[in-house]
Enzyme design. Structure first.
Site, PDB file in Angstrom:
ATOM      1  N   ASP A 156      32.497 -14.195 -27.973  1.00 15.54           N
ATOM      2  CA  ASP A 156      31.839 -12.889 -28.170  1.00 15.54           C
ATOM      3  C   ASP A 156      32.778 -11.902 -28.858  1.00 15.54           C
ATOM      4  O   ASP A 156      32.354 -10.808 -29.237  1.00 15.54           O
ATOM      5  CB  ASP A 156      31.342 -12.318 -26.837  1.00 15.54           C
ATOM      6  N   ASN A 157      34.043 -12.276 -29.009  1.00 12.33           N
ATOM      7  CA  ASN A 157      34.990 -11.412 -29.720  1.00 12.33           C
ATOM      8  C   ASN A 157      35.318 -11.968 -31.101  1.00 12.33           C
ATOM      9  O   ASN A 157      36.293 -11.551 -31.719  1.00 12.33           O
ATOM     10  CB  ASN A 157      36.286 -11.261 -28.909  1.00 12.33           C
TER      11      ASN A 157
END
Ligand code: AMP
Ligand code: MG
Length: 511
Positions: free
Chosen positions: A256-257
């Protein structure tokens, strides 16, 4: 005054493509403004990207906007939904828990997502308070600009607004907001969310959006999704090669990063290497060292694999596998090329790989500061073979500039003879180069930064901000890191070894 205010605002033209995808992809949320906001720092370089005039940045409307108290005309604030693999395990429901995509602005040279981080609770906040604290905001602000200054793709940072609103982490801290700019906030995890929720139509819609916004040359191409995936994998490989070459550890490479367009994003417990330590773990919460510095290349591939999995409704396993196999060779050839540049080598010769590997081994064994070594190497003069001896007692007597550069290199090593051994090989290798040594040294100074954002530098800015409400050091470090290859005579202290107290610093996921 009123007219100017209006004109400056009117120059921001919102063009919100993401909000047109439909509510499946986000939830519309208004920011919860900060109480008693004050502008701690504003970055004129980022303001230029939006076409904001410097005069406007000191006006009240700007503060109200950056503190979430006033909505920008034309913005359409929303919290994006995504999921992702965190420390190797799948988290099915993440999303913007404390940040909002305010919209996309057409700047003088392109389009920018405007994201307000710390904007309050959203449906994706889970147990969080929706806020960001001053220290982590300062760190993200400085590091995103530092990466850009180093020539590495990154989200950018426009402003820090702090407040008198308490937030609670291990101790009471201060709620703060960051305005972040990015070419895209679509993450690997955005695709994973729809794939794992069994919504192939949404996966396709998101891929079409990425292509339309970022890879318009692929619109209508029969293999557009294959090329899109290749673009992500290749830009991720190149990005991570750059991280390795400057000694940057991200700290939380969860999917998600990971940006779909290969920008460094979501700065948390990152760190730059001081002494070269391949196993460096910058994140105190990373107890198993999953995201250790030397694991970043393989983790990048692991993440691309997770993305591949999320694209199986668009591409065959053979297609995905083919692209994934391109990752490793590209990363390592890019890294080798970057290392050649760091050494000032213009030609590519087979022995360069061992020369580099042996150097890194020696830097690790001798606890040599990574940035200082390469910066000092930019002053190495191969023209006088006598200097090969690097005998400190002899050199000290004739202390010229070049002499002290040699001495400085040696002095970085625990065992100085290890430096001599490698320098001897380096000198022989340089003899095979055609380039004028003066040009080489100048090129090396444009490749090997004098300044990186060492942890303690951020800490100095944070201490002054938290303890004295003095934000001047943020601006000083910002200006320094925006041109890290240049000399900054008034900031020489930041070009030295870190102070001993910096070893006590520890950063974690708490932010
Ligand atoms: P991060 O570690 O910052 O990448 O965040 C991981 C997830 O946790 C994201 O979905 C964030 O939006 C969410 N998150 C982190 N901190 C907070 C917070 N203080 N309040 C709400 N959500 C948060
Ligand atoms: Mg994140």
């Amino acid at each position: 005054m009123r007219n100017h205010r209006k004109n400056t605002l009117n120059r921001l033209t919102f063009d919100n493509s993401f909000s047109q995808l439909g509510e499946h992809f986000f939830t519309r949320v208004q920011a919860s403004g900060l109480t008693n906001p004050s502008l701690a720092s504003v970055n004129p370089e980022a303001a230029k990207l939006l076409g904001l005039e410097p005069l406007g940045l000191s006006q009240d409307w700007f503060l109200q906007w950056c503190s979430g108290n006033r909505r920008m005309p034309g913005s359409d604030p929303l919290a994006m939904v995504y999921s992702g693999h965190q420390f190797g395990g799948y988290s099915p429901q993440l999303g913007d828990g404390r940040g909002l995509l305010l919209g996309e602005v057409r700047g003088p040279q392109g389009k920018w997502d405007i994201h307000l981080k710390g904007a309050g609770k959203t449906p994706y906040s889970r147990f969080g308070d929706g806020r960001a604290v001053l220290r982590s905001t300062i760190r993200e602000y400085l590091c995103s600009e530092a990466m850009h200054g180093l020539g590495i793709a990154s989200t950018r940072a426009l402003s820090i607004v702090t407040s008198d609103e308490p937030v609670y982490r291990e101790t009471q801290e201060t709620a703060t907001m960051l305005i972040r700019l990015s070419h895209s906030h679509v993450r690997f995890g955005s695709f994973e969310y729809f794939h794992h929720h069994n919504e192939p139509e949404a996966v396709k819609q998101l891929a079409d959006h990425v292509i339309e916004q970022h890879l318009p040359e692929l619109i209508g191409h029969e293999d557009c999704y294959l090329h899109m995936f290749r673009h992500t994998v290749h830009s991720t490989a190149r990005l991570i090669a750059q991280w390795q070459s400057v000694g940057f550890a991200h700290g939380v490479m969860n999917t998600d990063n990971m940006s779909i367009i290969g920008e460094t994003m979501d700065y948390g417990p990152f760190g730059f290497l001081d002494a070269y330590n391949p196993g460096y773990i910058c994140n105190h919460s990373d107890t198993c060292g999953r995201y250790a510095f030397n694991r970043q290349p393989i983790i990048g591939l692991w993440n691309c694999n997770a993305l591949a999995n999320a694209l199986t409704s668009l591409l065959s396993v053979e297609q995905l596998t083919e692209v994934l196999t391109e990752y490793e060779p590209l990363l390592f050839s890019t890294l080798l090329e970057l290392q050649r540049c760091k050494l000032g080598l213009e030609q590519a010769l087979p022995e360069d790989e061992t020369l580099t590997e042996d150097l890194l081994d020696s830097l690790a064994k001798n606890q040599v500061d990574y940035t200082l070594f390469f910066r000092n190497l930019c002053y190495f003069d191969e023209s006088d073979p006598d200097k090969d001896v690097l005998d400190k007692s002899v050199l000290d007597k004739s202390a010229g500039d070049e002499t002290s550069a040699h001495t400085a290199l040696r002095d970085l090593f625990l065992d100085r003879s290890a430096c001599d051994d490698w320098i001897k090989r380096y000198r022989q290798r340089l003899a095979l180069e055609q380039r004028d040594p003066v040009d080489r040294r100048e090129a090396m100074r444009q490749t090997n930064p004098k300044y990186v954002l060492r942890n303690y530098m951020g800490e100095i800015a944070i201490r002054k901000a938290e303890d004295e409400q003095d934000y001047g050091e943020i601006d000083r470090i910002l200006a320094l890191l925006q041109s890290p290859f240049d000399e900054h005579p008034d900031c020489e202290e930041y070009a030295k070894h870190p102070p001993d107290w910096s070893q006590q610093l520890s950063v974690s996921c708490s932010s």
